[in-house]
Design a protein around this motif. Structure first.
Motif, PDB file in Angstrom:
ATOM      1  N   VAL A 118      43.103  35.967  25.936  1.00 52.33           N
ATOM      2  CA  VAL A 118      42.929  35.942  27.447  1.00 52.33           C
ATOM      3  C   VAL A 118      44.500  36.290  28.019  1.00 52.33           C
ATOM      4  O   VAL A 118      44.617  36.882  28.949  1.00 52.33           O
ATOM      5  CB  VAL A 118      42.490  34.844  27.921  1.00 52.33           C
ATOM      6  CG1 VAL A 118      42.293  34.796  29.500  1.00 52.33           C
ATOM      7  CG2 VAL A 118      40.910  34.719  27.397  1.00 52.33           C
ATOM      8  N   SER A 119      45.340  35.389  27.621  1.00 54.93           N
ATOM      9  CA  SER A 119      46.692  35.570  28.002  1.00 54.93           C
ATOM     10  C   SER A 119      47.295  36.711  27.744  1.00 54.93           C
ATOM     11  O   SER A 119      47.884  37.440  28.494  1.00 54.93           O
ATOM     12  CB  SER A 119      47.587  34.455  27.626  1.00 54.93           C
ATOM     13  OG  SER A 119      47.631  34.476  26.139  1.00 54.93           O
ATOM     14  N   GLU A 120      47.151  37.439  26.570  1.00 48.64           N
ATOM     15  CA  GLU A 120      47.587  38.868  26.127  1.00 48.64           C
ATOM     16  C   GLU A 120      47.093  39.824  27.140  1.00 48.64           C
ATOM     17  O   GLU A 120      47.620  40.685  27.706  1.00 48.64           O
ATOM     18  CB  GLU A 120      47.377  39.032  24.827  1.00 48.64           C
ATOM     19  CG  GLU A 120      48.048  38.336  23.740  1.00 48.64           C
ATOM     20  CD  GLU A 120      47.525  38.608  22.469  1.00 48.64           C
ATOM     21  OE1 GLU A 120      48.354  38.434  21.632  1.00 48.64           O
ATOM     22  OE2 GLU A 120      46.396  38.999  22.127  1.00 48.64           O
ATOM     23  N   ALA A 121      45.558  39.763  27.485  1.00 55.24           N
ATOM     24  CA  ALA A 121      45.106  40.736  28.340  1.00 55.24           C
ATOM     25  C   ALA A 121      45.669  40.538  29.987  1.00 55.24           C
ATOM     26  O   ALA A 121      45.968  41.588  30.455  1.00 55.24           O
ATOM     27  CB  ALA A 121      43.671  40.395  28.492  1.00 55.24           C
ATOM     28  N   LEU A 122      45.921  39.171  30.136  1.00 55.28           N
ATOM     29  CA  LEU A 122      46.450  38.953  31.625  1.00 55.28           C
ATOM     30  C   LEU A 122      47.922  39.488  31.686  1.00 55.28           C
ATOM     31  O   LEU A 122      48.319  40.263  32.691  1.00 55.28           O
ATOM     32  CB  LEU A 122      46.358  37.461  31.752  1.00 55.28           C
ATOM     33  CG  LEU A 122      46.771  36.916  33.256  1.00 55.28           C
ATOM     34  CD1 LEU A 122      46.077  37.830  34.172  1.00 55.28           C
ATOM     35  CD2 LEU A 122      46.467  35.724  33.488  1.00 55.28           C
ATOM     36  N   ALA A 123      48.628  39.464  30.768  1.00 54.16           N
ATOM     37  CA  ALA A 123      50.045  39.612  30.562  1.00 54.16           C
ATOM     38  C   ALA A 123      49.873  41.254  30.650  1.00 54.16           C
ATOM     39  O   ALA A 123      50.798  41.744  31.274  1.00 54.16           O
ATOM     40  CB  ALA A 123      50.784  39.194  29.402  1.00 54.16           C
ATOM     41  N   ASP A 124      49.392  42.032  29.857  1.00 51.25           N
ATOM     42  CA  ASP A 124      49.194  43.497  29.936  1.00 51.25           C
ATOM     43  C   ASP A 124      48.872  44.091  31.250  1.00 51.25           C
ATOM     44  O   ASP A 124      49.266  44.970  31.439  1.00 51.25           O
ATOM     45  CB  ASP A 124      48.104  43.895  28.840  1.00 51.25           C
ATOM     46  CG  ASP A 124      48.202  45.223  28.359  1.00 51.25           C
ATOM     47  OD1 ASP A 124      49.397  45.684  28.089  1.00 51.25           O
ATOM     48  OD2 ASP A 124      47.221  45.921  28.589  1.00 51.25           O
ATOM     49  N   ARG A 125      47.720  43.307  31.893  1.00 52.27           N
ATOM     50  CA  ARG A 125      47.239  43.884  33.328  1.00 52.27           C
ATOM     51  C   ARG A 125      48.634  43.810  34.182  1.00 52.27           C
ATOM     52  O   ARG A 125      48.826  44.540  35.055  1.00 52.27           O
ATOM     53  CB  ARG A 125      46.287  42.935  33.579  1.00 52.27           C
ATOM     54  CG  ARG A 125      45.752  43.733  35.067  1.00 52.27           C
ATOM     55  CD  ARG A 125      45.298  44.975  35.169  1.00 52.27           C
ATOM     56  NE  ARG A 125      44.956  45.225  36.358  1.00 52.27           N
ATOM     57  CZ  ARG A 125      45.599  45.965  37.362  1.00 52.27           C
ATOM     58  NH1 ARG A 125      46.987  46.051  36.986  1.00 52.27           N
ATOM     59  NH2 ARG A 125      45.210  46.344  38.451  1.00 52.27           N
ATOM     60  N   ARG A 126      49.161  42.715  34.078  1.00 53.04           N
ATOM     61  CA  ARG A 126      50.473  42.379  35.063  1.00 53.04           C
ATOM     62  C   ARG A 126      51.383  43.515  34.526  1.00 53.04           C
ATOM     63  O   ARG A 126      52.255  43.782  35.602  1.00 53.04           O
ATOM     64  CB  ARG A 126      50.947  40.835  34.815  1.00 53.04           C
ATOM     65  CG  ARG A 126      49.956  39.952  35.444  1.00 53.04           C
ATOM     66  CD  ARG A 126      50.232  38.616  35.364  1.00 53.04           C
ATOM     67  NE  ARG A 126      49.306  37.639  36.007  1.00 53.04           N
ATOM     68  CZ  ARG A 126      49.397  36.503  35.890  1.00 53.04           C
ATOM     69  NH1 ARG A 126      50.188  35.764  34.859  1.00 53.04           N
ATOM     70  NH2 ARG A 126      48.406  35.532  36.567  1.00 53.04           N
TER      71      ARG A 126
END
Length: 179
Positions: A118-126
């Motif tokens: 989840v944190s990787e997906a959030l960081a990638d989106r940001r």
């Protein structure tokens, strides 16, 4: 995500995509209008599906492993939340509660379905948003980094460089100038 990476793969269609498909199927009996209407709706469906694949918002149909369809849909909601609310201070607990999953099921299921945390997906989106802002605004790099959820320039520069292969300043300097 690139649509070509998913050749032959099957997906669950969202409610909106199903509605477009149903309008194609249910087009009226007027011959000339029906063909044009169906063609236009087919193009709309194709464009919306490609966009959904690129955003990672379509849920694969094949082999959901240990996930029930309900859990897979909750995970799709978590992904939608990340894609739409990336600028908010989202925590694993908040996402889990809002999607109706516990933290463990969210973490394991997200990795199973999307092959990242989840944190990787959030960081990638940001970081994707930071890249967009570097290309389309004159905002200082530090401001873009802060808006992207990084509290200091060094961590933003490091993360951006890992994701895109160059620091944000070099990325902005190499970008073509719009006419």
């Amino acid at each position: 995500m690139v649509p070509a990476d998913h050749d032959g793969e099957e997906f669950h269609l969202s409610h909106d995509l199903v509605a477009i498909a149903e309008r194609i199927w249910d087009a009226g009996p007027t011959p000339g209008v029906t063909q044009t209407y169906r063609l236009a709706k087919s193009i709309e469906l194709l464009c919306d599906m490609v966009g959904a694949i690129q955003r990672g918002s379509l849920m694969p149909y094949h082999d959901q492993g240990s996930l029930s369809l309900g859990d897979a849909r909750r995970l799709l909601e978590a992904r939608r939340m990340i894609d739409e609310e990336w600028a908010e201070k989202l925590t694993l607990g908040q996402i889990a509660r809002r999607c109706g999953l516990n933290r463990t099921k969210l973490s394991r299921g997200f990795r199973e379905l999307y092959h990242c945390s989840v944190s990787e997906a959030l960081a990638d989106r940001r970081l994707l948003e930071a890249r967009r802002q570097l290309l389309s605004t004159d905002l200082p790099i530090g401001v873009i980094g802060y808006r992207s959820g990084y509290s200091n320039n060094a961590s933003f520069t490091r993360a951006f460089g890992r994701r895109f292969g160059v620091p944000p300043s070099d990325f902005r300097n190499a970008a073509p100038v719009a006419a």
